[in-house]
Design a protein around this motif. Structure first.
Motif, PDB file in Angstrom:
ATOM      1  N   ALA A  62       0.826  -1.204   0.000  1.00  0.00           N
ATOM      2  CA  ALA A  62       0.000   0.000   0.000  1.00  0.00           C
ATOM      3  C   ALA A  62       0.859   1.253   0.000  1.00  0.00           C
ATOM      4  O   ALA A  62       1.838   1.344   0.733  1.00  0.00           O
ATOM      5  CB  ALA A  62      -0.912   0.002   1.217  1.00  0.00           C
ATOM      6  N   LEU A  63       0.474   2.216  -0.817  1.00  0.00           N
ATOM      7  CA  LEU A  63       1.137   3.506  -0.801  1.00  0.00           C
ATOM      8  C   LEU A  63       0.840   4.196   0.532  1.00  0.00           C
ATOM      9  O   LEU A  63      -0.299   4.201   1.003  1.00  0.00           O
ATOM     10  CB  LEU A  63       0.642   4.360  -1.965  1.00  0.00           C
ATOM     11  N   SER A  64       1.864   4.740   1.156  1.00  0.00           N
ATOM     12  CA  SER A  64       1.744   5.311   2.488  1.00  0.00           C
ATOM     13  C   SER A  64       2.365   6.702   2.511  1.00  0.00           C
ATOM     14  O   SER A  64       3.204   7.040   1.685  1.00  0.00           O
ATOM     15  CB  SER A  64       2.472   4.437   3.528  1.00  0.00           C
ATOM     16  N   GLY A  65       1.961   7.466   3.521  1.00  0.00           N
ATOM     17  CA  GLY A  65       2.538   8.783   3.717  1.00  0.00           C
ATOM     18  C   GLY A  65       3.126   8.923   5.100  1.00  0.00           C
ATOM     19  O   GLY A  65       2.548   8.454   6.083  1.00  0.00           O
ATOM     20  N   LEU A  66       4.300   9.530   5.207  1.00  0.00           N
ATOM     21  CA  LEU A  66       4.915   9.868   6.487  1.00  0.00           C
ATOM     22  C   LEU A  66       4.875  11.379   6.611  1.00  0.00           C
ATOM     23  O   LEU A  66       5.358  12.100   5.731  1.00  0.00           O
ATOM     24  CB  LEU A  66       6.357   9.360   6.548  1.00  0.00           C
ATOM     25  N   TYR A  67       4.263  11.846   7.706  1.00  0.00           N
ATOM     26  CA  TYR A  67       4.015  13.272   7.900  1.00  0.00           C
ATOM     27  C   TYR A  67       4.750  13.802   9.129  1.00  0.00           C
ATOM     28  O   TYR A  67       5.073  13.046  10.053  1.00  0.00           O
ATOM     29  CB  TYR A  67       2.527  13.532   8.130  1.00  0.00           C
ATOM     30  N   LEU A  68       4.931  15.123   9.145  1.00  0.00           N
ATOM     31  CA  LEU A  68       5.499  15.820  10.294  1.00  0.00           C
ATOM     32  C   LEU A  68       4.539  16.931  10.706  1.00  0.00           C
ATOM     33  O   LEU A  68       4.086  17.716   9.870  1.00  0.00           O
ATOM     34  CB  LEU A  68       6.861  16.421   9.942  1.00  0.00           C
ATOM     35  N   THR A  69       4.217  16.967  12.006  1.00  0.00           N
ATOM     36  CA  THR A  69       3.400  18.028  12.590  1.00  0.00           C
ATOM     37  C   THR A  69       4.200  18.647  13.729  1.00  0.00           C
ATOM     38  O   THR A  69       4.795  17.924  14.525  1.00  0.00           O
ATOM     39  CB  THR A  69       2.058  17.459  13.102  1.00  0.00           C
ATOM     40  N   SER A  70       4.249  19.972  13.794  1.00  0.00           N
ATOM     41  CA  SER A  70       5.028  20.642  14.837  1.00  0.00           C
ATOM     42  C   SER A  70       4.096  21.306  15.848  1.00  0.00           C
ATOM     43  O   SER A  70       3.052  21.849  15.483  1.00  0.00           O
ATOM     44  CB  SER A  70       6.003  21.654  14.234  1.00  0.00           C
ATOM     45  N   ILE A  71       4.500  21.267  17.118  1.00  0.00           N
ATOM     46  CA  ILE A  71       3.702  21.776  18.229  1.00  0.00           C
ATOM     47  C   ILE A  71       4.541  22.736  19.051  1.00  0.00           C
ATOM     48  O   ILE A  71       5.710  22.457  19.342  1.00  0.00           O
ATOM     49  CB  ILE A  71       3.217  20.612  19.127  1.00  0.00           C
ATOM     50  N   ASP A  72       3.949  23.861  19.432  1.00  0.00           N
ATOM     51  CA  ASP A  72       4.594  24.844  20.301  1.00  0.00           C
ATOM     52  C   ASP A  72       3.836  24.874  21.624  1.00  0.00           C
ATOM     53  O   ASP A  72       2.690  25.327  21.683  1.00  0.00           O
ATOM     54  CB  ASP A  72       4.582  26.221  19.645  1.00  0.00           C
ATOM     55  N   MET A  73       4.473  24.377  22.690  1.00  0.00           N
ATOM     56  CA  MET A  73       3.818  24.275  23.992  1.00  0.00           C
ATOM     57  C   MET A  73       3.722  25.611  24.715  1.00  0.00           C
ATOM     58  O   MET A  73       3.055  25.706  25.746  1.00  0.00           O
ATOM     59  CB  MET A  73       4.547  23.257  24.870  1.00  0.00           C
ATOM     60  N   SER A  74       4.347  26.670  24.208  1.00  0.00           N
ATOM     61  CA  SER A  74       4.227  27.980  24.851  1.00  0.00           C
ATOM     62  C   SER A  74       2.909  28.658  24.489  1.00  0.00           C
ATOM     63  O   SER A  74       2.535  29.657  25.108  1.00  0.00           O
ATOM     64  CB  SER A  74       5.403  28.875  24.449  1.00  0.00           C
ATOM     65  N   LEU A  75       2.188  28.143  23.503  1.00  0.00           N
ATOM     66  CA  LEU A  75       0.942  28.749  23.046  1.00  0.00           C
ATOM     67  C   LEU A  75      -0.257  28.234  23.842  1.00  0.00           C
ATOM     68  O   LEU A  75      -0.157  27.235  24.553  1.00  0.00           O
ATOM     69  CB  LEU A  75       0.755  28.478  21.553  1.00  0.00           C
ATOM     70  N   ASP A  76      -1.387  28.904  23.706  1.00  0.00           N
ATOM     71  CA  ASP A  76      -2.651  28.550  24.355  1.00  0.00           C
ATOM     72  C   ASP A  76      -2.487  28.379  25.860  1.00  0.00           C
ATOM     73  O   ASP A  76      -2.932  27.396  26.451  1.00  0.00           O
ATOM     74  CB  ASP A  76      -3.250  27.281  23.738  1.00  0.00           C
ATOM     75  N   GLY A  77      -1.818  29.329  26.478  1.00  0.00           N
ATOM     76  CA  GLY A  77      -1.669  29.319  27.932  1.00  0.00           C
ATOM     77  C   GLY A  77      -0.867  28.153  28.463  1.00  0.00           C
ATOM     78  O   GLY A  77      -1.068  27.730  29.603  1.00  0.00           O
ATOM     79  N   GLY A  78       0.035  27.610  27.646  1.00  0.00           N
ATOM     80  CA  GLY A  78       0.862  26.489  28.074  1.00  0.00           C
ATOM     81  C   GLY A  78       0.284  25.126  27.738  1.00  0.00           C
ATOM     82  O   GLY A  78       0.917  24.105  28.015  1.00  0.00           O
ATOM     83  N   PHE A  79      -0.916  25.090  27.127  1.00  0.00           N
ATOM     84  CA  PHE A  79      -1.500  23.814  26.705  1.00  0.00           C
ATOM     85  C   PHE A  79      -1.083  23.430  25.299  1.00  0.00           C
ATOM     86  O   PHE A  79      -1.374  22.331  24.841  1.00  0.00           O
ATOM     87  CB  PHE A  79      -3.025  23.840  26.818  1.00  0.00           C
ATOM     88  N   GLY A  80      -0.414  24.330  24.598  1.00  0.00           N
ATOM     89  CA  GLY A  80       0.151  24.010  23.299  1.00  0.00           C
ATOM     90  C   GLY A  80      -0.790  24.231  22.140  1.00  0.00           C
ATOM     91  O   GLY A  80      -2.011  24.236  22.292  1.00  0.00           O
ATOM     92  N   SER A  81      -0.184  24.397  20.967  1.00  0.00           N
ATOM     93  CA  SER A  81      -0.933  24.543  19.727  1.00  0.00           C
ATOM     94  C   SER A  81      -0.116  23.960  18.586  1.00  0.00           C
ATOM     95  O   SER A  81       1.109  24.044  18.586  1.00  0.00           O
ATOM     96  CB  SER A  81      -1.224  26.021  19.448  1.00  0.00           C
ATOM     97  N   VAL A  82      -0.817  23.358  17.635  1.00  0.00           N
ATOM     98  CA  VAL A  82      -0.164  22.869  16.426  1.00  0.00           C
ATOM     99  C   VAL A  82       0.178  24.070  15.558  1.00  0.00           C
ATOM    100  O   VAL A  82      -0.674  24.922  15.289  1.00  0.00           O
ATOM    101  CB  VAL A  82      -1.076  21.882  15.676  1.00  0.00           C
ATOM    102  N   VAL A  83       1.443  24.145  15.132  1.00  0.00           N
ATOM    103  CA  VAL A  83       1.924  25.266  14.325  1.00  0.00           C
ATOM    104  C   VAL A  83       1.911  24.909  12.841  1.00  0.00           C
ATOM    105  O   VAL A  83       1.464  25.690  12.005  1.00  0.00           O
ATOM    106  CB  VAL A  83       3.339  25.689  14.776  1.00  0.00           C
TER     107      VAL A  83
END
Length: 201
Positions: free
Chosen positions: A109-130
């Motif tokens: 099967a054709l597959s995808g490998l992805y990268l998602t980055s998160i900054d934990m200083s955002l949303d009052g310390g609960f983090g946000s996906v950048v």
């Protein structure tokens, strides 16, 4: 708003305590989580979305792994070792979620490998996906992603296995990001059909 009973184990130096708690996130195979140095949970992911420390969806944390196959599993992706969360080298606030999905159910099967980055200083310390679902690799991948700390104590080696081939895709994550990629021969093929190959350090 679906919730179900989930288990948690609290460990100390000599014992553990099993607890039952209500959480929104369900896991069917894909699971990653990370804690801070004091052991406090920062985030978790089931391959479909990212939960913050409260168990709710992290800001911009939904919609992982876009593919027709992923859309069949809204409560958790079934791929073993399908994602991993790593602290970004030399940055205490930033994390990388590496995740994979199938783009078809045919084998190989054709597959995808992805990268998602998160900054934990955002949303009052609960983090946000950048950034989310940045494509690193498109190929026929076997089950899972593996990661190991580089001998320099800072960087990360990340590997993914090509399905039915005796090869690993090997990446280096350094303070400049994803800066090294090569195909590494390993001498034996993986096979997602019949035996499940998983990458564990």
């Amino acid at each position: 708003n679906f919730q179900d009973d989930k288990g948690r184990l609290l460990f100390d130096s000599s014992n553990y305590i099993p607890l039952v708690e209500q959480r929104k996130m369900t896991f069917y195979g894909t699971q990653a989580n990370v804690s801070d140095a004091a052991g406090n949970l920062l985030m978790s992911s089931n391959g479909i979305w990212i939960a913050n420390a409260t168990g709710d969806t992290m800001m911009n944390g939904s919609g992982l792994n876009p593919s027709p196959f992923t859309s069949n599993w809204p409560n958790g992706f079934p791929l073993s070792f399908g994602n991993v969360i790593l602290p970004f080298p030399n940055n205490t606030n930033n994390f990388i979620l590496l995740h994979t999905t199938l783009w078809s159910t045919l084998f190989p099967a054709l597959s995808g490998l992805y990268l998602t980055s998160i900054d934990m200083s955002l949303d009052g310390g609960f983090g946000s996906v950048v950034t989310k679902n940045d494509t690193i690799l498109v190929d026929t991948l076997s089950w899972g992603i593996g990661a190991c700390r580089h001998a320099n104590g800072r960087d990360w080696w990340v590997v993914a296995m090509r399905d039915r081939q005796p090869e690993l895709f090997t990446f280096l994550i350094s303070p400049t990001g994803l800066d090294t990629f090569f195909v590494q021969p390993i001498g034996f093929p993986s096979n997602r059909v019949g035996n499940v190959s998983s990458l564990v350090f």
